[in-house]
Write a protein that holds these residues in place. Structure first.
Motif, short mmCIF file in Angstrom:
data_model
loop_
_atom_site.label_atom_id
_atom_site.label_comp_id
_atom_site.label_asym_id
_atom_site.label_seq_id
_atom_site.Cartn_x
_atom_site.Cartn_y
_atom_site.Cartn_z
N ALA A 155 -22.73 8.23 49.39
CA ALA A 155 -21.99 8.98 48.36
C ALA A 155 -21.38 8.04 47.32
N ILE A 156 -20.84 6.93 47.77
CA ILE A 156 -20.29 5.93 46.84
C ILE A 156 -21.39 5.41 45.92
N SER A 157 -22.55 5.13 46.47
CA SER A 157 -23.68 4.64 45.66
C SER A 157 -24.03 5.62 44.56
N ASP A 158 -24.03 6.91 44.88
CA ASP A 158 -24.34 7.94 43.88
C ASP A 158 -23.32 7.94 42.75
N VAL A 159 -22.05 7.84 43.10
CA VAL A 159 -21.00 7.85 42.07
C VAL A 159 -21.07 6.59 41.21
N VAL A 160 -21.33 5.45 41.83
CA VAL A 160 -21.50 4.20 41.08
C VAL A 160 -22.65 4.35 40.08
N SER A 161 -23.75 4.90 40.50
CA SER A 161 -24.89 5.12 39.61
C SER A 161 -24.52 6.08 38.49
N ASP A 162 -23.77 7.13 38.81
CA ASP A 162 -23.34 8.09 37.79
C ASP A 162 -22.48 7.44 36.71
#
Length: 119
Positions: free
Chosen positions: A18-25
């Motif tokens: 989930a953190i990876s997704d937000v970082v990418s966003d």
């Protein structure tokens, strides 16, 4: 993506994802995630990130050596952790921090504190 990298250090897979997704966003490339202190130390020595999001305790081991390394390199970092700042006796208690369970919005705010949002 136009941005740099944000190191993700988290020992719970679903949270790390989930953190990876937000970082990418936010326009940054996730570096990791890594789940152990040793992996994180090696990664930082090989690839200096632009910022880092850390769980303060990884598999029962505090991430203080990693914090010291990041601090010495001038890499901004904050915590997405289960350790409340008021309960943290360590020298990092005044770093930006969100405490589990946190929301994706909280995580987004933490990233914005560390680095500006990328277009």
């Amino acid at each position: 993506m136009t941005g740099g990298t944000i190191l993700i250090v988290e020992d719970e897979f679903l949270i790390a994802d989930a953190i990876s997704d937000v970082v990418s966003d936010h326009g940054y490339r996730p570096l990791g995630p890594v789940a152990t202190l040793q992996e994180a130390l090696l990664l930082v020595r090989d690839t200096r990130p632009d910022a880092a999001l850390l769980n303060l305790v990884l598999n029962g081991e505090r991430a203080d050596p990693l914090c010291e390394l990041l601090d010495s390199l001038g890499v901004p970092f904050g915590f997405a952790t289960g350790v409340d700042g008021d309960a943290d006796p360590g020298m990092w208690r005044d770093r930006p921090r969100i405490v589990k369970p946190y929301t994706l919005a909280n995580l987004s705010e933490l990233i914005a504190q560390l680095l500006p949002r990328r277009p």
